[in-house]
Design an enzyme around this catalytic site. Structure first.
Site, PDB file in Angstrom:
ATOM      1  N   THR A   1      52.185 -43.370  17.220  1.00  0.00           N
ATOM      2  CA  THR A   1      51.757 -42.088  16.677  1.00  0.00           C
ATOM      3  C   THR A   1      50.552 -41.595  17.474  1.00  0.00           C
ATOM      4  O   THR A   1      49.999 -42.328  18.292  1.00  0.00           O
ATOM      5  CB  THR A   1      51.364 -42.251  15.200  1.00  0.00           C
ATOM      6  N   TYR A   2      50.111 -40.361  17.209  1.00  0.00           N
ATOM      7  CA  TYR A   2      48.976 -39.749  17.900  1.00  0.00           C
ATOM      8  C   TYR A   2      47.771 -40.693  17.912  1.00  0.00           C
ATOM      9  O   TYR A   2      47.399 -41.256  16.888  1.00  0.00           O
ATOM     10  CB  TYR A   2      48.610 -38.444  17.185  1.00  0.00           C
TER      11      TYR A   2
END
Ligand SMILES: [Zn+2]
Ligand SMILES: [Zn+2]
Ligand SMILES: [Zn+2]
Length: 410
Positions: free
Chosen positions: A5-6
């Site tokens: 994820t980010y």
């Protein structure tokens, strides 16, 4: 494919689908006699004060994509990073480990020895991952003891007379420095890496055995800032600016007011400093190498804007100077000169011929230690699926070949 994820976030929040997937994975892959791999309820970690919670925590996008299954399509560094994220994420959703705190008294020839530590009763998340310890002292306190029975006879292997001294706090590693910044509210996830990079790029500190050691320049800059710009080096002041900037980001403060409040006092301090502060002279480091140009003095190591360099102390009578460069175990394929490890103006490492500027040979990658099987020049190496790929550094040869890995686990 997005494996994680980010990543520019310090959020602890985990999406419920990801929690469920991690629990399922842990239950399927970790079976214990003495307990369950995951706790009754999914684990949630409380967010830090002021954390930017727009994004989820950094986690694998799919926990079923194990590091092993990804190994072939990632570089070594990518794989290391992915494994770290994957292991920490999985461990964070697993059960606590259970330890018994134990004190063992051992009697030997009328003398008593005491060992304190803990005995693991249930491994829980530690079956997957435990954090590397920074401080040796902590390790000593928490040492694991083997299981013992009362009255059990023990054998003496070795008797070590030792004296313990109180240790000064250890120097920061990259990781412990980031932790300290985080604790004090200085910097944000997106600025930790640039902060650390700046320490090295400007030669404020060098890394020795993974720990930061301040340089002469670093100490001088620190003293100067503390004396003339006390607010800049004040942790609380810096943390306050960071939180003001967060307010600008979420719209609850205007940027004009915030920058003005910071900039005005700084501009004043700068103009005062311009008048009052004297130029700091960094003492030269002596060497025992005679100046090859004039032969009348030993060269010294000087600190300049772009880092250190070697020069003749008789400047301006003698103008000899060269960059600080480490000799590496390879010879220039063009002229046979020594190869030196150097830094470009932007701080990137490269390997260049010691006869520069007469010879312009240079390479980005370090010599591999293996010579070209065709012409004997040094080679550079990279990891490929089948083993190690070598490339001859000689511009007239350039031969490439792959050596299959010899069963080493590296
Ligand atoms: Zn000289
Ligand atoms: Zn050369
Ligand atoms: Zn070659």
């Amino acid at each position: 494919m997005g494996l994680i994820t980010y990543m520019r976030t310090d959020s602890f929040r985990v999406a419920s689908e990801a929690q469920a997937a991690a629990r399922k994975y842990a239950m399927a892959n970790y079976k214990f006699d003495t307990g369950r791999a995951v706790p009754e309820k999914p684990r949630a970690y409380r967010a830090k004060k002021g954390a930017q919670d727009a994004h989820e925590a950094i986690r694998p996008s799919d926990v079923w994509r194990t590091p092993e299954s990804m190994a072939a399509s990632l570089s070594r560094d990518q794989l290391k990073l992915y494994r770290l994220i994957w292991l920490r994420f999985l461990a964070s959703q697993m059960s606590d480990a259970v330890f018994d705190a134990t004190t063992v008294d051992i009697e030997a020839a009328g003398h008593f020895f005491r060992a304190t530590g803990s005995v693991m009763k249930f491994p829980g998340f530690t079956a997957v991952y435990t954090e590397e310890r920074d401080e040796d002292a902590e390790e000593e306190r928490n040492q694991l003891l083997p299981e013992l029975k009362e009255g059990q006879v023990l054998h003496l292997n070795e008797l070590l007379p030792e004296q313990h001294f109180t240790q000064p706090p250890p120097r920061y590693t990259e990781a412990s420095l980031v932790k300290e910044l985080e604790k004090n509210g200085v910097g944000r996830p997106s600025t930790y890496a640039p902060i650390i990079e700046t320490l090295r790029k400007r030669d404020y500190a060098t890394l020795e055995q993974k720990r930061f050691k301040p340089t002469e320049v670093g100490l001088a800059v620190c003293d100067l800032l503390a004396e003339h710009f006390p607010s800049v080096v004040d942790l609380k002041f810096t943390a306050k600016i960071e939180s003001e900037l967060d307010k600008v980001a979420d719209g609850s403060a205007g940027w004009v007011d915030v920058t003005e409040a910071v900039y005005k006092p700084l501009a004043d301090a700068l103009s005062t400093a311009n008048v009052e502060v004297e130029r700091v002279v960094i003492a030269d480091e002596p060497t025992d190498e005679l100046c090859p140009e004039c032969g009348q003095a030993n060269l010294v190591i000087k600190s300049g804007r772009y880092g250190k360099f070697v020069a003749c102390p008789r400047y301006p009578d003698c103008t000899y100077r060269r960059s600080m460069a480490k000799k590496v175990n390879a010879v220039c394929p063009k002229c046979g000169g020594d190869m030196l490890e150097r830094r470009s103006k932007k701080g990137r490492r490269f390997f260049g011929c010691a006869n520069y500027p007469k010879c312009d040979f240079a390479a980005w990658n370090p010599p591999s230690g293996v010579n070209c099987i065709r012409c004997g020049a040094f080679t550079t190496a990279s990891r490929v699926k089948a083993g190690t790929s070598y490339k001859c550094a000689s511009p007239t040869c350039g031969h490439r070949w792959v050596a299959e890995s010899g069963g080493g686990d590296e």
